[in-house]
Motif scaffolding. Structure first.
Motif, PDB file in Angstrom:
ATOM      1  N   VAL A   4       4.891   9.460 -12.197  1.00  0.00           N
ATOM      2  CA  VAL A   4       3.536   9.212 -11.138  1.00  0.00           C
ATOM      3  C   VAL A   4       3.453  10.540 -10.616  1.00  0.00           C
ATOM      4  CG1 VAL A   4       2.586   8.132  -9.214  1.00  0.00           C
ATOM      5  CG2 VAL A   4       4.352   6.689 -10.938  1.00  0.00           C
ATOM      6  N   ALA A   5       4.292  11.192 -10.109  1.00  0.00           N
ATOM      7  CA  ALA A   5       4.522  12.335  -9.418  1.00  0.00           C
ATOM      8  C   ALA A   5       3.619  13.569 -10.040  1.00  0.00           C
ATOM      9  CB  ALA A   5       5.674  13.012  -8.706  1.00  0.00           C
ATOM     10  N   THR A   6       3.802  13.622 -11.433  1.00  0.00           N
ATOM     11  CA  THR A   6       3.417  14.697 -11.875  1.00  0.00           C
ATOM     12  C   THR A   6       2.269  14.282 -13.133  1.00  0.00           C
ATOM     13  OG1 THR A   6       5.079  14.547 -13.888  1.00  0.00           O
ATOM     14  CG2 THR A   6       5.639  16.004 -12.060  1.00  0.00           C
ATOM     15  N   GLY A   7       2.223  13.120 -13.401  1.00  0.00           N
ATOM     16  CA  GLY A   7       1.102  12.458 -14.333  1.00  0.00           C
ATOM     17  C   GLY A   7       1.583  12.861 -15.643  1.00  0.00           C
ATOM     18  N   GLU A   8       2.754  13.402 -15.945  1.00  0.00           N
ATOM     19  CA  GLU A   8       3.388  13.741 -17.477  1.00  0.00           C
ATOM     20  C   GLU A   8       3.737  12.642 -18.010  1.00  0.00           C
ATOM     21  OE1 GLU A   8       5.816  17.187 -17.797  1.00  0.00           O
ATOM     22  OE2 GLU A   8       4.688  18.209 -16.199  1.00  0.00           O
ATOM     23  N   CYS A   9       3.485  12.585 -19.418  1.00  0.00           N
ATOM     24  CA  CYS A   9       4.206  11.384 -20.315  1.00  0.00           C
ATOM     25  C   CYS A   9       5.945  11.837 -20.364  1.00  0.00           C
ATOM     26  CB  CYS A   9       3.569  11.397 -21.600  1.00  0.00           C
ATOM     27  SG  CYS A   9       4.232  10.432 -22.652  1.00  0.00           S
ATOM     28  N   GLU A  10       6.529  10.886 -19.943  1.00  0.00           N
ATOM     29  CA  GLU A  10       8.016  11.194 -20.170  1.00  0.00           C
ATOM     30  C   GLU A  10       8.667  10.487 -21.418  1.00  0.00           C
ATOM     31  OE1 GLU A  10      11.994   9.971 -17.712  1.00  0.00           O
ATOM     32  OE2 GLU A  10      10.170  10.244 -16.436  1.00  0.00           O
ATOM     33  N   ILE A  11       7.916   9.360 -21.557  1.00  0.00           N
ATOM     34  CA  ILE A  11       8.796   8.433 -22.758  1.00  0.00           C
ATOM     35  C   ILE A  11       7.493   7.910 -23.565  1.00  0.00           C
ATOM     36  CG2 ILE A  11      10.132   6.760 -23.568  1.00  0.00           C
ATOM     37  CD1 ILE A  11      11.806   7.011 -21.149  1.00  0.00           C
ATOM     38  N   LEU A  12       7.658   7.878 -24.873  1.00  0.00           N
ATOM     39  CA  LEU A  12       6.568   7.157 -25.755  1.00  0.00           C
ATOM     40  C   LEU A  12       7.416   6.272 -26.720  1.00  0.00           C
ATOM     41  CD1 LEU A  12       4.251   9.961 -27.311  1.00  0.00           C
ATOM     42  CD2 LEU A  12       3.590   8.204 -25.862  1.00  0.00           C
ATOM     43  N   GLU A  13       6.956   4.935 -26.599  1.00  0.00           N
ATOM     44  CA  GLU A  13       7.813   3.878 -27.225  1.00  0.00           C
ATOM     45  C   GLU A  13       7.119   3.657 -28.817  1.00  0.00           C
ATOM     46  OE1 GLU A  13       8.862  -0.964 -26.681  1.00  0.00           O
ATOM     47  OE2 GLU A  13       7.639   0.095 -25.336  1.00  0.00           O
ATOM     48  N   ALA A  14       8.055   3.714 -29.701  1.00  0.00           N
ATOM     49  CA  ALA A  14       8.028   3.703 -30.908  1.00  0.00           C
ATOM     50  C   ALA A  14       7.909   2.000 -31.357  1.00  0.00           C
ATOM     51  CB  ALA A  14       9.219   3.874 -31.995  1.00  0.00           C
ATOM     52  N   LEU A  15       6.833   1.435 -31.899  1.00  0.00           N
ATOM     53  CA  LEU A  15       6.427   0.323 -32.256  1.00  0.00           C
ATOM     54  C   LEU A  15       6.412  -0.013 -33.664  1.00  0.00           C
ATOM     55  CD1 LEU A  15       4.226  -0.661 -29.422  1.00  0.00           C
ATOM     56  CD2 LEU A  15       6.362  -1.138 -29.334  1.00  0.00           C
ATOM     57  N   VAL A  16       7.303  -0.971 -34.313  1.00  0.00           N
ATOM     58  CA  VAL A  16       7.089  -1.292 -35.753  1.00  0.00           C
ATOM     59  C   VAL A  16       6.002  -2.389 -35.891  1.00  0.00           C
ATOM     60  CG1 VAL A  16       9.282  -2.822 -35.751  1.00  0.00           C
ATOM     61  CG2 VAL A  16       8.769  -1.510 -37.875  1.00  0.00           C
ATOM     62  N   ARG A  17       5.349  -2.308 -36.769  1.00  0.00           N
ATOM     63  CA  ARG A  17       4.204  -3.246 -37.137  1.00  0.00           C
ATOM     64  C   ARG A  17       4.353  -3.722 -38.656  1.00  0.00           C
ATOM     65  NH1 ARG A  17       4.936  -4.073 -32.658  1.00  0.00           N
ATOM     66  NH2 ARG A  17       3.314  -3.859 -30.951  1.00  0.00           N
ATOM     67  N   TRP A  18       3.896  -4.731 -39.036  1.00  0.00           N
ATOM     68  CA  TRP A  18       3.982  -5.117 -40.450  1.00  0.00           C
ATOM     69  C   TRP A  18       2.491  -5.765 -40.848  1.00  0.00           C
ATOM     70  CZ3 TRP A  18       7.180  -9.794 -42.886  1.00  0.00           C
ATOM     71  CH2 TRP A  18       6.940  -9.880 -44.202  1.00  0.00           C
ATOM     72  N   THR A  19       2.179  -5.187 -41.911  1.00  0.00           N
ATOM     73  CA  THR A  19       0.919  -5.987 -42.443  1.00  0.00           C
ATOM     74  C   THR A  19       1.114  -6.402 -43.781  1.00  0.00           C
ATOM     75  OG1 THR A  19      -0.470  -4.258 -40.983  1.00  0.00           O
ATOM     76  CG2 THR A  19      -1.702  -5.458 -42.866  1.00  0.00           C
ATOM     77  N   HIS A  20       1.202  -7.480 -44.005  1.00  0.00           N
ATOM     78  CA  HIS A  20       1.344  -8.335 -45.231  1.00  0.00           C
ATOM     79  C   HIS A  20       0.086  -8.220 -45.952  1.00  0.00           C
ATOM     80  CE1 HIS A  20       2.083 -11.536 -48.053  1.00  0.00           C
ATOM     81  NE2 HIS A  20       3.423 -11.438 -47.821  1.00  0.00           N
ATOM     82  N   VAL A  22      -1.316 -10.204 -47.961  1.00  0.00           N
ATOM     83  CA  VAL A  22      -2.108 -11.498 -47.950  1.00  0.00           C
ATOM     84  C   VAL A  22      -2.361 -12.039 -46.735  1.00  0.00           C
ATOM     85  CG1 VAL A  22      -2.298 -13.912 -48.937  1.00  0.00           C
ATOM     86  CG2 VAL A  22      -1.260 -12.158 -50.476  1.00  0.00           C
ATOM     87  N   ARG A  23      -1.144 -12.150 -45.904  1.00  0.00           N
ATOM     88  CA  ARG A  23      -1.179 -12.821 -44.543  1.00  0.00           C
ATOM     89  C   ARG A  23      -1.819 -11.921 -43.560  1.00  0.00           C
ATOM     90  NH1 ARG A  23       4.542 -15.099 -43.126  1.00  0.00           N
ATOM     91  NH2 ARG A  23       3.293 -15.667 -41.283  1.00  0.00           N
ATOM     92  N   GLY A  24      -1.923 -10.614 -43.827  1.00  0.00           N
ATOM     93  CA  GLY A  24      -2.416  -9.615 -42.748  1.00  0.00           C
ATOM     94  C   GLY A  24      -1.312  -9.222 -41.723  1.00  0.00           C
ATOM     95  N   PRO A  25      -1.597  -8.896 -40.594  1.00  0.00           N
ATOM     96  CA  PRO A  25      -0.669  -8.367 -39.498  1.00  0.00           C
ATOM     97  C   PRO A  25       0.281  -9.586 -39.053  1.00  0.00           C
ATOM     98  CG  PRO A  25      -2.813  -7.944 -38.802  1.00  0.00           C
ATOM     99  CD  PRO A  25      -3.005  -8.930 -39.958  1.00  0.00           C
ATOM    100  N   ILE A  26       1.630  -9.375 -39.065  1.00  0.00           N
ATOM    101  CA  ILE A  26       2.547 -10.309 -38.806  1.00  0.00           C
ATOM    102  C   ILE A  26       3.306  -9.715 -37.562  1.00  0.00           C
ATOM    103  CG2 ILE A  26       4.881 -11.259 -39.613  1.00  0.00           C
ATOM    104  CD1 ILE A  26       3.855 -11.074 -42.484  1.00  0.00           C
ATOM    105  N   SER A  27       3.564 -10.480 -36.530  1.00  0.00           N
ATOM    106  CA  SER A  27       4.151 -10.138 -35.303  1.00  0.00           C
ATOM    107  C   SER A  27       5.684  -9.671 -35.285  1.00  0.00           C
ATOM    108  CB  SER A  27       3.722 -10.925 -34.330  1.00  0.00           C
ATOM    109  OG  SER A  27       4.753 -10.908 -33.088  1.00  0.00           O
ATOM    110  N   PRO A  28       6.113  -8.708 -34.791  1.00  0.00           N
ATOM    111  CA  PRO A  28       7.626  -8.379 -34.675  1.00  0.00           C
ATOM    112  C   PRO A  28       8.298  -9.678 -34.084  1.00  0.00           C
ATOM    113  CG  PRO A  28       6.452  -6.702 -33.679  1.00  0.00           C
ATOM    114  CD  PRO A  28       5.413  -7.709 -33.959  1.00  0.00           C
TER     115      PRO A  28
END
Length: 167
Positions: A4-20, A22-28
């Motif tokens: 908040v004090a600097t407005g700098e990004c400290e951490i980015l979260e890696a998110l895994v996703r699966w697109t089947h 036939v079924r399309g996007p499948i939630s983690p």
């Protein structure tokens, strides 16, 4: 995560996703428990860690953000997580200070005699530990003193009605 004090990004979260195909996007929420039950969570977790570390080392800037990776209780209890982390960090040449592990409260529902020393050792190596979705499950405020964590992410369901519910 933004400072908040600097407005700098400290951490980015890696998110895994699966697109089947036939079924399309499948939630983690659907495929992670399946990976845990089938025994494939170790291989999936190693792949995600390696990929996230390789991506993070490529981020530009003098002070690039850390990468945060969700880790399953099954991965921690397997006993191979420290080796998997060391391999991913070494292969990518990513400093341990640029990696954050995100755990849910369910991690602490298991055998704490094994989990806490493992997390403490990882934290001592420079890896940050984050407790995600706090307030939805097994932890209580008293636990926070005993847990080897650096960051606490409070679940939105816990705070979204805070302005209307003073309790």
């Amino acid at each position: 995560i933004i400072t908040v004090a600097t407005g700098e990004c400290e951490i980015l979260e890696a998110l895994v996703r699966w697109t089947h195909p036939v079924r399309g996007p499948i939630s983690p929420v659907e495929f992670i428990p399946l990976a845990e039950r089938s025994g494939e969570i170790g291989a999936l977790g190693r792949w995600v860690l390696a990929k996230a570390c390789r991506e993070a080392i490529s981020w530009p800037g003098n002070n690039p953000p850390a990468v945060s990776v969700n880790v399953s209780a099954v991965q921690i209890e397997s006993g191979t997580l420290p080796i998997d982390l060391a391999d991913a960090l070494q292969e990518a040449r990513l400093p341990s200070s640029r990696l954050c592990l995100e755990l849910t409260e369910s991690v602490f529902a298991g055998d704490r005699r094994h989990i806490i020393p493992t997390l403490s050792a990882l934290r001592e190596s420079g890896i940050r530990i984050s407790l995600d979705d706090f307030g939805t499950g097994f932890s209580c405020l008293a636990d926070l003193r005993r847990l080897p964590i650096d960051l606490l992410k409070i679940d939105k369901s816990f705070v979204e009605s805070i302005h209307t519910d003073s309790a």
